[in-house]
Design a protein around this motif. Sequence first.
Motif, PDB file in Angstrom:
ATOM      1  N   MET A 191     -11.060 -11.401  -0.820  1.00 47.92           N
ATOM      2  CA  MET A 191     -10.249 -11.939  -1.909  1.00 47.92           C
ATOM      3  C   MET A 191      -9.066 -12.662  -1.642  1.00 47.92           C
ATOM      4  O   MET A 191      -8.219 -12.261  -0.682  1.00 47.92           O
ATOM      5  N   ASP A 192      -8.758 -13.633  -2.061  1.00 49.74           N
ATOM      6  CA  ASP A 192      -7.626 -14.608  -1.929  1.00 49.74           C
ATOM      7  C   ASP A 192      -6.621 -14.123  -3.134  1.00 49.74           C
ATOM      8  O   ASP A 192      -6.985 -14.408  -4.299  1.00 49.74           O
ATOM      9  N   GLY A 193      -5.511 -13.590  -2.827  1.00 48.31           N
ATOM     10  CA  GLY A 193      -4.607 -12.900  -3.609  1.00 48.31           C
ATOM     11  C   GLY A 193      -3.960 -14.237  -4.635  1.00 48.31           C
ATOM     12  O   GLY A 193      -3.460 -13.721  -5.672  1.00 48.31           O
ATOM     13  N   ASP A 194      -3.824 -15.624  -4.308  1.00 49.52           N
ATOM     14  CA  ASP A 194      -3.113 -16.696  -4.809  1.00 49.52           C
ATOM     15  C   ASP A 194      -4.211 -16.941  -6.096  1.00 49.52           C
ATOM     16  O   ASP A 194      -3.817 -17.150  -7.302  1.00 49.52           O
ATOM     17  N   THR A 195      -5.519 -17.158  -5.929  1.00 45.39           N
ATOM     18  CA  THR A 195      -6.261 -17.497  -6.888  1.00 45.39           C
ATOM     19  C   THR A 195      -7.153 -16.495  -7.490  1.00 45.39           C
ATOM     20  O   THR A 195      -7.768 -16.855  -8.625  1.00 45.39           O
ATOM     21  N   LEU A 196      -7.200 -15.327  -6.907  1.00 47.24           N
ATOM     22  CA  LEU A 196      -7.875 -14.111  -7.415  1.00 47.24           C
ATOM     23  C   LEU A 196      -9.407 -14.404  -7.044  1.00 47.24           C
ATOM     24  O   LEU A 196     -10.240 -13.449  -7.616  1.00 47.24           O
ATOM     25  N   ALA A 197      -9.856 -15.509  -6.228  1.00 44.85           N
ATOM     26  CA  ALA A 197     -11.189 -15.656  -5.967  1.00 44.85           C
ATOM     27  C   ALA A 197     -11.676 -14.518  -5.062  1.00 44.85           C
ATOM     28  O   ALA A 197     -10.866 -14.014  -4.042  1.00 44.85           O
ATOM     29  N   GLN A 198     -12.941 -14.060  -5.317  1.00 45.44           N
ATOM     30  CA  GLN A 198     -13.559 -12.879  -4.782  1.00 45.44           C
ATOM     31  C   GLN A 198     -14.703 -13.514  -4.284  1.00 45.44           C
ATOM     32  O   GLN A 198     -15.681 -14.164  -4.950  1.00 45.44           O
TER      33      GLN A 198
END
Length: 316
Positions: free
Chosen positions: A67-74
């Motif tokens: 998970m990317d905490g900047d974009t919330l992409a998972q």
Amino acid sequence: MWGTIATWRMAHDGVLKASDLLQKNGHATDAVEALINVVEAYPYYKSVGYGGLPNEEGVVEMDAAFMDGDTLAQGAVGGIHSVMHAVSVARALSHEHYNSFRVGEGATKFATLHGFEMTNMLTDRAKARWEKRLAEQRAQPDNPYDGHDTVGAITLDTNASMAAATSTSGLFMKKAGRVGDSPLSGSGFYVDSEIGGAAATGLGEDIMKGCLSYEIVRRMGEGQSPQEACDEAVYPFIEKLKRRYGKAGEFSLVAMNNQGEWGVATNVEFTFSVATAEASPRILIAHPGPDHTTTIEPITQAWLDAYEKRIKAPIN
């Protein structure tokens, strides 16, 4: 400012790798993937990646998430086979708006088509453990499950970006197709660069009943410190689960906020590794303390020596 925290002693070499990247202004997403990759590739860790213990049919089925905490992409995979770095496949899937959580043959096919390193993940050592357990189960059919330690990690980089990732081979001798909490958003992991992140390890079937990683992040977002959020999310839920479900498995969670502060909660003896700009990488050990608190101490050399001896002991 930078920091990283990860579950279990087995994560420490990965924390060293991530720390080196973060000190050199590397991105949190690259650091967390590198951290998990180190653990996945080490054959003596029996619950993650290469050398992970198989399901009851002798197949190593792996679960992982990113998970990317900047974009919330998972991105996530469940029950993936024959791939060296399941977390890297999960990261690749996080770039997909659709179809970002793949399982079984679909996940394995994605990894194959996209050039990920494929290999037989069942080592001779893990196969020997499996054969030994088969014999034990024939003699004692109710032999319990064991071996369900997930590596879960949070990273914070010098630009205040954050990331989270998990990887596990799941319960030893699990039923084919079983998936635990590790690839499930909010249960096994969650991160938001504006707040912080959390990751879990333990018995997935019980951890997922509480969505504890998200709950810890939510509490940090309301102003609690990572330690307060861990204590107040985890221990009351364990009590609730015992009261309403009748029992609770092993629970251990780690958290870090976007200031590099960290916290831990557990209902078992739990080791973890942590590093920040203010403190060099170190292994600590946690135990449940009194009144919904956590006791945290430095690890001893005697414990580390016994650990190394245990994980490399011959399979008799």
